[in-house]
Write an enzyme that holds these catalytic residues in place. Structure first.
Site, PDB file in Angstrom:
ATOM      1  N   HIS A  81       0.879  -1.177   0.000  1.00 33.42           N
ATOM      2  CA  HIS A  81       0.000   0.000   0.000  1.00 33.42           C
ATOM      3  C   HIS A  81       0.919   1.231   0.000  1.00 33.42           C
ATOM      4  O   HIS A  81       2.001   1.186   0.586  1.00 33.42           O
ATOM      5  CB  HIS A  81      -0.817   0.152   1.282  1.00 33.42           C
ATOM      6  CG  HIS A  81      -1.686  -0.995   1.688  1.00 33.42           C
ATOM      7  ND1 HIS A  81      -1.217  -2.100   2.319  1.00 33.42           N
ATOM      8  CD2 HIS A  81      -3.040  -1.146   1.616  1.00 33.42           C
ATOM      9  CE1 HIS A  81      -2.229  -2.908   2.607  1.00 33.42           C
ATOM     10  NE2 HIS A  81      -3.349  -2.360   2.187  1.00 33.42           N
ATOM     11  N   ASP A 122      -4.906 -13.047  10.553  1.00 34.93           N
ATOM     12  CA  ASP A 122      -3.785 -12.952   9.598  1.00 34.93           C
ATOM     13  C   ASP A 122      -2.565 -13.764  10.000  1.00 34.93           C
ATOM     14  O   ASP A 122      -1.433 -13.274   9.943  1.00 34.93           O
ATOM     15  CB  ASP A 122      -3.363 -11.476   9.414  1.00 34.93           C
ATOM     16  CG  ASP A 122      -4.382 -10.674   8.637  1.00 34.93           C
ATOM     17  OD1 ASP A 122      -5.073 -11.247   7.782  1.00 34.93           O
ATOM     18  OD2 ASP A 122      -4.487  -9.459   8.883  1.00 34.93           O
ATOM     19  N   HIS A 163     -10.759 -13.903   5.404  1.00 35.75           N
ATOM     20  CA  HIS A 163     -12.010 -13.210   5.115  1.00 35.75           C
ATOM     21  C   HIS A 163     -13.122 -14.211   4.792  1.00 35.75           C
ATOM     22  O   HIS A 163     -14.285 -14.002   5.144  1.00 35.75           O
ATOM     23  CB  HIS A 163     -11.841 -12.243   3.941  1.00 35.75           C
ATOM     24  CG  HIS A 163     -10.813 -11.181   4.185  1.00 35.75           C
ATOM     25  ND1 HIS A 163     -10.533 -10.193   3.273  1.00 35.75           N
ATOM     26  CD2 HIS A 163      -9.986 -10.944   5.231  1.00 35.75           C
ATOM     27  CE1 HIS A 163      -9.586  -9.396   3.744  1.00 35.75           C
ATOM     28  NE2 HIS A 163      -9.238  -9.838   4.937  1.00 35.75           N
ATOM     29  N   ASP A 166       2.297   1.992   3.443  1.00 36.77           N
ATOM     30  CA  ASP A 166       3.319   1.109   4.030  1.00 36.77           C
ATOM     31  C   ASP A 166       4.702   1.617   3.680  1.00 36.77           C
ATOM     32  O   ASP A 166       5.672   1.342   4.380  1.00 36.77           O
ATOM     33  CB  ASP A 166       3.286  -0.310   3.416  1.00 36.77           C
ATOM     34  CG  ASP A 166       1.908  -0.897   3.344  1.00 36.77           C
ATOM     35  OD1 ASP A 166       1.094  -0.566   4.210  1.00 36.77           O
ATOM     36  OD2 ASP A 166       1.663  -1.694   2.407  1.00 36.77           O
ATOM     37  N   GLU A 187     -11.155  -7.129  -3.141  1.00 34.05           N
ATOM     38  CA  GLU A 187     -10.919  -8.133  -2.096  1.00 34.05           C
ATOM     39  C   GLU A 187     -12.096  -8.122  -1.124  1.00 34.05           C
ATOM     40  O   GLU A 187     -12.247  -7.200  -0.328  1.00 34.05           O
ATOM     41  CB  GLU A 187      -9.606  -7.793  -1.371  1.00 34.05           C
ATOM     42  CG  GLU A 187      -9.231  -8.804  -0.319  1.00 34.05           C
ATOM     43  CD  GLU A 187      -7.876  -8.515   0.320  1.00 34.05           C
ATOM     44  OE1 GLU A 187      -6.953  -8.052  -0.387  1.00 34.05           O
ATOM     45  OE2 GLU A 187      -7.751  -8.725   1.534  1.00 34.05           O
ATOM     46  N   ASP A 204      -9.918 -11.028  12.214  1.00 33.56           N
ATOM     47  CA  ASP A 204      -9.008 -11.331  11.108  1.00 33.56           C
ATOM     48  C   ASP A 204      -7.589 -11.446  11.664  1.00 33.56           C
ATOM     49  O   ASP A 204      -6.878 -10.459  11.768  1.00 33.56           O
ATOM     50  CB  ASP A 204      -9.115 -10.160  10.103  1.00 33.56           C
ATOM     51  CG  ASP A 204      -8.474 -10.455   8.774  1.00 33.56           C
ATOM     52  OD1 ASP A 204      -8.143 -11.623   8.513  1.00 33.56           O
ATOM     53  OD2 ASP A 204      -8.319  -9.507   7.991  1.00 33.56           O
ATOM     54  N   ASP A 233      -0.717 -12.450   3.010  1.00 35.13           N
ATOM     55  CA  ASP A 233      -1.292 -11.368   3.808  1.00 35.13           C
ATOM     56  C   ASP A 233      -1.307 -11.886   5.251  1.00 35.13           C
ATOM     57  O   ASP A 233      -2.358 -12.157   5.827  1.00 35.13           O
ATOM     58  CB  ASP A 233      -2.704 -11.041   3.302  1.00 35.13           C
ATOM     59  CG  ASP A 233      -3.169  -9.695   3.803  1.00 35.13           C
ATOM     60  OD1 ASP A 233      -2.520  -9.155   4.716  1.00 35.13           O
ATOM     61  OD2 ASP A 233      -4.187  -9.191   3.301  1.00 35.13           O
ATOM     62  N   GLU A 237      -9.255 -13.881   0.196  1.00 34.08           N
ATOM     63  CA  GLU A 237      -8.381 -14.119   1.358  1.00 34.08           C
ATOM     64  C   GLU A 237      -8.964 -15.205   2.263  1.00 34.08           C
ATOM     65  O   GLU A 237     -10.161 -15.198   2.566  1.00 34.08           O
ATOM     66  CB  GLU A 237      -8.225 -12.809   2.142  1.00 34.08           C
ATOM     67  CG  GLU A 237      -7.353 -12.958   3.384  1.00 34.08           C
ATOM     68  CD  GLU A 237      -6.890 -11.628   3.948  1.00 34.08           C
ATOM     69  OE1 GLU A 237      -6.612 -10.705   3.145  1.00 34.08           O
ATOM     70  OE2 GLU A 237      -6.810 -11.499   5.169  1.00 34.08           O
ATOM     71  N   ASP A 262      -5.089 -13.992  -1.208  1.00 34.07           N
ATOM     72  CA  ASP A 262      -4.352 -13.556  -0.037  1.00 34.07           C
ATOM     73  C   ASP A 262      -4.312 -14.764   0.881  1.00 34.07           C
ATOM     74  O   ASP A 262      -5.334 -15.183   1.448  1.00 34.07           O
ATOM     75  CB  ASP A 262      -5.042 -12.373   0.660  1.00 34.07           C
ATOM     76  CG  ASP A 262      -4.519 -11.042   0.156  1.00 34.07           C
ATOM     77  OD1 ASP A 262      -3.748 -11.043  -0.825  1.00 34.07           O
ATOM     78  OD2 ASP A 262      -4.870 -10.001   0.734  1.00 34.07           O
TER      79      ASP A 262
HETATM   80  C1  XLS Z   1      -7.322  -6.512   5.399  1.00 30.69           C
HETATM   81  C2  XLS Z   1      -6.943  -6.805   4.033  1.00 30.69           C
HETATM   82  C3  XLS Z   1      -5.789  -5.993   3.491  1.00 30.69           C
HETATM   83  C4  XLS Z   1      -5.772  -6.049   1.994  1.00 30.69           C
HETATM   84  C5  XLS Z   1      -5.020  -4.970   1.330  1.00 30.69           C
HETATM   85  O1  XLS Z   1      -7.993  -7.279   6.060  1.00 30.69           O
HETATM   86  O2  XLS Z   1      -6.668  -8.177   3.937  1.00 30.69           O
HETATM   87  O3  XLS Z   1      -4.590  -6.433   4.036  1.00 30.69           O
HETATM   88  O4  XLS Z   1      -5.291  -7.282   1.557  1.00 30.69           O
HETATM   89  O5  XLS Z   1      -5.529  -3.726   1.589  1.00 30.69           O
HETATM   90 NI    NI Z   2      -5.867  -9.113   2.285  1.00 31.59          NI
HETATM   91 NI    NI Z   3      -7.341  -9.368   5.669  1.00 32.18          NI
END
Ligand code: XLS
Ligand code: NI
Ligand code: NI
Length: 432
Positions: A98, A306, A268, A101, A229, A304, A336, A265, A293
């Site tokens: 992003h 991750d 998600h 980042d 996404e 989430d 991700d 993802e 992702d």
């Molecule tokens: C957040 C999202 C983010 C996207 C990119 O939950 O997964 O990381 O992948 O903005």
């Molecule tokens: Ni993501």
């Molecule tokens: Ni995410």
């Protein structure tokens, strides 16, 4: 090399490795399903989790100490040095980022844009000699307080404008770096309470925003794929891009179903009450699958999390769907995923990715073998075989009355057949 990963050598494939850092299953050059594993999996590192996230949680602040955590251009350059070192250590073919980042926020829009352009030049210079390429770029339209009520769906048109201008610059940056996709995750495109929300207007604005993104893609000649996404909740209580099915309806409403694909993802999918493979299979069935992702959600937390993937059977079923759809085109496997906040050391970052790459390699190999051996597809074809018969096909152009006449004339008495779920699960278990 910067000093951050000092002492860590680029990883290689060592199937019999002991405790040392190495790939035990991921061999970039091994052919799986007719392609090199690297070209099948198309791994990408996510800049944000690995280099920008400070280790916060709702109860505690920063746990990670990174030399570049200082919001200056100097910090941004040091961060890029460490990031590109890690790409090399892992040998990954891609990264994703992003704007926020990679560059510090400036005092105003113009300065923020200049900061981004400067860091994009740093990336471009590094990419001349590095192997790594850009899988996708995206804009962070959710962290800054101006976006607390959304970006494209903000009640304030000035925020819509600011977000549109930001996305334009991020698309330019992605294009300049040769990115293969551009991602839109609806960060705060949703709402907290209906009491203050004009949902119809917000959805119209979101559609308008996306149409402008697609127009701009064509205008600048960006050949990559625009990806949405989906995510059902977090950060807002009701996110508009809930899941694959919801996004498909949204795309159709705006006539964009042939222009935009999806970045799906794992975490998600779980939050939406689906499995990862469900979302992938549905996107394939609707013709909108783009990229993944890859991560792992905690099944208890409802959040989430991750985490890096480490469940081979689940990952195998996901890649099964990816391969069944013909594999990645412009998409890939973006990690991700972030460390747990107690995993403080540089080596933890390498180990997290290396382990995840091995898990994906095992999943891919299992998936490819399952597909090649055909046991599941044969069983599936057999289950639907009735539809290859003439009278069944003819129902596509028939009507209820003629079908009734046929049922009577042929004295149809359908007989239920076993769905054989346990037998099929046993088949999967032979491969994972
Ligand atoms: C957040 C999202 C983010 C996207 C990119 O939950 O997964 O990381 O992948 O903005
Ligand atoms: Ni993501
Ligand atoms: Ni995410």
């Amino acid at each position: 090399m910067s000093r951050f990963f000092e002492g860590i050598e680029p990883l290689s494939f060592k199937p019999d490795a002991g405790d040392e850092l190495a790939f035990r299953h991921y061999d970039a050059d091994e052919t799986v399903g007719g392609k090199r594993m690297e070209d099948q999996l198309r791994f990408a590192v996510a800049y944000w989790h690995s280099f920008a996230w400070p280790g916060t949680d709702p109860f505690g602040g920063q746990t990670f100490e990174r030399p570049w955590f200082n919001d200056t251009m100097e910090g941004a350059r040091a961060k890029a040095d460490a990031a590109f070192d890690m790409f090399e250590i892992l040998g990954v073919p891609y990264f994703c980022f992003h704007d926020a980042d990679a560059r510090p926020e400036g005092a105003n829009f113009a300065e923020t844009t200049r900061n981004l352009e400067e860091i994009v030049d740093v990336f471009a210079a590094k990419m001349e000699s590095a192997k790594v390429r850009l899988l996708w770029g995206t804009a962070n339209l959710f962290s800054h307080r101006r976006y607390m009520s959304g970006a494209a769906t903000n009640p304030d048109p000035a925020v819509f404008a600011y977000a549109a201008a930001t996305v334009k610059n991020c698309m330019d940056a992605t294009h300049k770096l040769g990115g293969e996709n551009y991602v839109l995750w609806g960060g705060r495109e949703g709402y907290e309470t209906l009491l203050n929300t004009d949902m119809g207007r917000e959805l119209d604005n979101l559609g308008r925003f996306l149409s402008m993104v697609v127009d701009y893609k064509h205008k600048i000649g960006f050949k990559g794929t625009i990806l949405i996404e989906p995510k059902p909740q977090e950060p807002t209580k009701h996110q508009y891009d809930y899941d694959v099915a919801t996004v498909y309806g949204f795309l159709q409403r705006h006539g964009l179903e042939n222009e935009v694909k999806l970045n799906i993802e794992q975490g998600h999918a779980i939050l939406a009450g689906h499995s990862f493979e469900h979302e992938l299979a549905l996107a394939n069935a609707l013709g909108i699958f783009g990229s993944i992702d890859m991560n792992r959600n905690d099944y208890q937390s409802g959040w989430d999390t991750d985490q890096f993937p480490n469940n081979v059977p689940e990952v195998a079923l996901a890649y099964y769907e990816v391969l069944k759809g013909g594999g990645f085109k412009t998409g890939g496997t973006n990690f991700d995923a972030k460390l747990r906040r107690q995993s403080l050391d540089p080596v933890d970052l390498i180990a997290g990715h290396a382990g995840a790459m091995d898990v994906c390699a095992r999943g891919l190999k299992a998936a490819s073998k399952m597909l090649a051996d055909g046991a599941l597809e044969d069983a599936r074809a057999k289950r639907y075989a009735g539809w290859t018969e003439g009278w069944a096909k003819a129902m596509a152009d028939s009507d209820l009355e003629s079908i009734e006449a046929m049922v009577l004339e042929q004295e149809m008495e359908p007989q239920p057949l076993s769905g054989r779920q346990e037998i099929l699960e046993n088949i999967v278990n032979r491969y994972v």
